[in-house]
Design an enzyme around this catalytic site. Structure first.
Site, short mmCIF file in Angstrom:
data_model
loop_
_atom_site.label_atom_id
_atom_site.label_comp_id
_atom_site.label_asym_id
_atom_site.label_seq_id
_atom_site.Cartn_x
_atom_site.Cartn_y
_atom_site.Cartn_z
N LEU B 27 85.76 11.70 39.81
CA LEU B 27 84.84 12.29 38.82
C LEU B 27 83.69 13.03 39.47
O LEU B 27 83.19 14.02 38.94
CB LEU B 27 84.30 11.21 37.88
CG LEU B 27 85.33 10.51 36.99
CD1 LEU B 27 84.69 9.34 36.27
CD2 LEU B 27 85.92 11.49 35.98
N GLY B 28 83.24 12.53 40.62
CA GLY B 28 82.11 13.20 41.25
C GLY B 28 81.79 12.62 42.61
O GLY B 28 82.14 11.49 42.92
N GLY B 30 78.49 12.14 45.32
CA GLY B 30 77.05 12.25 45.53
C GLY B 30 76.74 12.07 47.01
O GLY B 30 77.65 12.08 47.84
N VAL B 35 82.40 8.69 42.54
CA VAL B 35 82.73 8.03 41.28
C VAL B 35 84.15 8.41 40.89
O VAL B 35 84.52 9.59 40.90
CB VAL B 35 81.75 8.44 40.15
CG1 VAL B 35 82.06 7.67 38.88
CG2 VAL B 35 80.30 8.18 40.57
N LYS B 49 82.14 3.33 40.75
CA LYS B 49 81.29 4.00 41.74
C LYS B 49 81.42 3.26 43.07
O LYS B 49 81.14 2.06 43.13
CB LYS B 49 79.84 3.99 41.25
CG LYS B 49 78.90 4.80 42.10
CD LYS B 49 77.55 4.99 41.42
CE LYS B 49 76.69 5.99 42.16
NZ LYS B 49 75.48 6.34 41.42
N ASP B 139 64.29 10.04 39.74
CA ASP B 139 65.16 11.15 40.11
C ASP B 139 65.82 11.82 38.92
O ASP B 139 67.02 11.70 38.70
CB ASP B 139 66.21 10.66 41.11
CG ASP B 139 66.91 11.81 41.83
OD1 ASP B 139 66.45 12.96 41.68
OD2 ASP B 139 67.89 11.56 42.53
#
Lengths: 246, 298
Positions: B27-28, B30, B35, B49, B139
């Site tokens: 999904l992503g 970082g 994730v 995650k 953040d």
């Protein structure tokens, strides 16, 4: 709770050392005295690896620190990130040792839900740790068009450190110095941004890259052994004079 | 990141809880974590995650756990380790949110000023609950805000920056960080969130234009003045950036008033499709409003 003092040196350079001894030997020596030597390489473009920055990695490895390559614009941010990582790493290692001593276990071998207390303790120690950070700034000829960003980066680092609870002091050493000296103390350790602001305005680029001398002289400054320069002697004498007049 | 990507079909086995999750999608990615979309043995879909950083993942789990029934953060199921080859990674299992983040959304769609105010009010309310607990969000950025397709609710997906008041902010994004603008310390207080939320509004209004180069509050306000938004709204944003507002709550009050009274535009000369729909529906609540947003664009 115990107070922790972290002494670190950040060597900023845009190229290889080309005069004086080996910076790796100097970094190793510093590490043996409890000072963490980090190194930041300034890349001339933001893509691709720069061969001349290979030394950056070597210096950090010898000095027990971390290294990073960045562009000059991001130097302030990178110096802060490196400092943050150094503090975390130091405290984590310290608490890890204690954990081993007391409970004969490692953080990873504790049930996940119970790790938080220890991590919170590490965070608290990191937040309150006292930092003494000496920046050794490459002022060789090739830094010429980067000096204004380099000055700005010191201010940025100090501003960032001010957000912490613990005391943070910063000193700046330029290499090479002026008039053929290998290094020059631009500013001794201070917490005051205003004190350092005026002094870093005097940073000028020109000359060779005596990285080893920069590390050695930074060590003396960190350990409080630096010899007074003529300038400082005169200033201190003036103080005495004034006192005796009163 | 040190560890390799998990591959599709890989089974993540919890070291402690022994639950098994099958990876179906990435999904992503970082700075320190990835994730994945996963399926548990009962067939339920979750977001997983994964990170090597035991500290940040544990802290994030604690924060998610604390707010898991707040409605604005994803529900969190568990924290565990996964032994993979010679390495050990740590993972959080949380609610899978089917939707897009605001960054992806604004890259593809036009978003009206009214909608921007509405989004800011929703986020502001979530910040308010944090402040009452002595915490600061820290953040804020478009990428951390998800719009859930199923119910159109806004969720804050990354709580890694949530910080106890009084200590330094460790995770931040320069564009939303007051210290990067020389507008204050990088230390957690409610005004830190006030600045970042004001910046979020500006980022949404100006989108990609002009933003990256201008780290100067006065210049940003000047740019806003050339745009079709009301003086009243600009004043509120300006005060937010200067952090001159007496509290975060009073900033939020003013935003809400602007939203309710339609005081965000200079003139009524220009309507977009979305706004016509809104005016037609006479939407009162920001939540409902985002439902409309969803209907038109997802």
């Amino acid at each position: 709770m115990e107070k922790v003092l972290i002494e670190q040196l950040i060597v900023v350079t845009d190229g290889r050392s080309n005069v004086g001894g080996s910076p790796m030997t100097a970094a190793k020596e510093a590490a043996s005295k409890g000072v963490i030597v980090n190194a930041i390489g300034i890349m001339n473009n933001d893509h691709g690896e720069d061969d001349s920055l290979y030394e950056v990695q070597k210096i950090a490895e010898a000095g027990g620190g971390i290294w990073e390559n960045t562009i000059i614009k991001n130097l302030g941010h990178t110096m802060y990130a490196v400092t943050q990582k150094t503090v975390n790493k130091t405290i984590e290692t310290m608490v890890g040792k204690k954990l081993k001593e007391i409970m004969d276990t490692e953080l990873e071998d504790i049930v996940p839900q119970a790790r938080n207390k220890i991590i919170e303790y590490i965070d608290l120690l990191s937040e309150e740790a006292e930092i003494r950070c000496c920046i050794a700034m490459d002022c060789s000829s090739s830094m010429n068009n980067k000096m204004s960003s380099a000055k700005q980066s010191v201010i940025e680092l100090m501003n960032s450190l001010k957000g912490r609870v613990g005391k943070s002091e910063v000193a700046v050493i330029a290499y090479p110095g002026q008039n053929g000296e290998p290094t020059r103390i631009v500013s001794d350790f201070t917490q005051e941004l205003d004190m350092i602001k005026d002094k870093i305005l005097t940073l000028k680029a020109g000359g060779m890259t005596p990285t080893a001398a920069a590390i050695n002289d930074s060590m003396s400054l960190i350990k409080g052994e630096h010899e007074l320069t003529l300038d400082e002697i005169v200033r201190e004498d003036e103080g005495l004079l004034k006192k005796s007049i009163v | 990141m040190g560890i390799d990507r998990l591959y599709c079909g890989e089974k993540v086995v919890g070291r402690w809880n022994k639950n098994i999750y099958e990876v179906t999608d990435l999904l992503g990615t970082g700075g320190i974590a990835r994730v994945y979309k996963v399926r548990d043995q009962g067939g339920d879909i979750w977001a997983l995650k994964v990170s090597e950083d035991i500290h940040s993942i544990t802290k994030e789990y604690q924060k998610l756990e604390k707010f898991k029934s707040s409605g604005w953060s994803p529900f969190v199921k568990e924290l565990d380790d996964y032994i993979r080859g010679n390495g050990k990674v740590h993972f959080i299992v949380m609610e899978y949110i089917d939707g897009v983040n605001l960054k992806e959304y604004v890259d593809k769609n036009t978003i009206s000023i009214k909608c921007i105010v509405g989004v800011a009010v929703i986020i502001g309310k979530c910040f308010n609950t944090l402040h009452e607990e002595g915490l600061v969000f820290g953040d804020l950025k478009l990428e951390n805000i998800m719009v859930d397709k199923r119910n159109s609710k806004i969720k804050m997906i990354d709580l890694g920056g949530v910080t106890q008041m009084g200590v330094s902010i460790k995770e931040f994004t320069p564009l939303y960080d007051r210290a990067s603008f020389n507008m204050g310390l990088r230390r957690a207080d409610e005004k830190y969130d006030l600045f970042s939320l004001s910046m979020l509004i500006i980022v949404l209004i100006l989108r990609k234009k002009n933003i990256n180069v201008v780290y100067n509050v006065d210049k940003l306000v000047q740019i806003l003045k050339d745009i079709n938004i009301s003086d009243e709204f600009i004043k509120v944003i300006h005060k937010g950036l200067m952090q001159k507002e007496k509290s975060f709550a009073s900033f939020l009050d003013k935003l809400e008033k602007i939203y309710q009274n339609d005081h965000y535009k200079y003139s009524k000369g220009y309507f977009d499709k979305l706004e016509l729909a809104i005016n037609g529906l006479l939407v009162g609540s920001a939540m409902l409003f985002c439902g409309v947003l969803y209907k038109y664009f997802f």
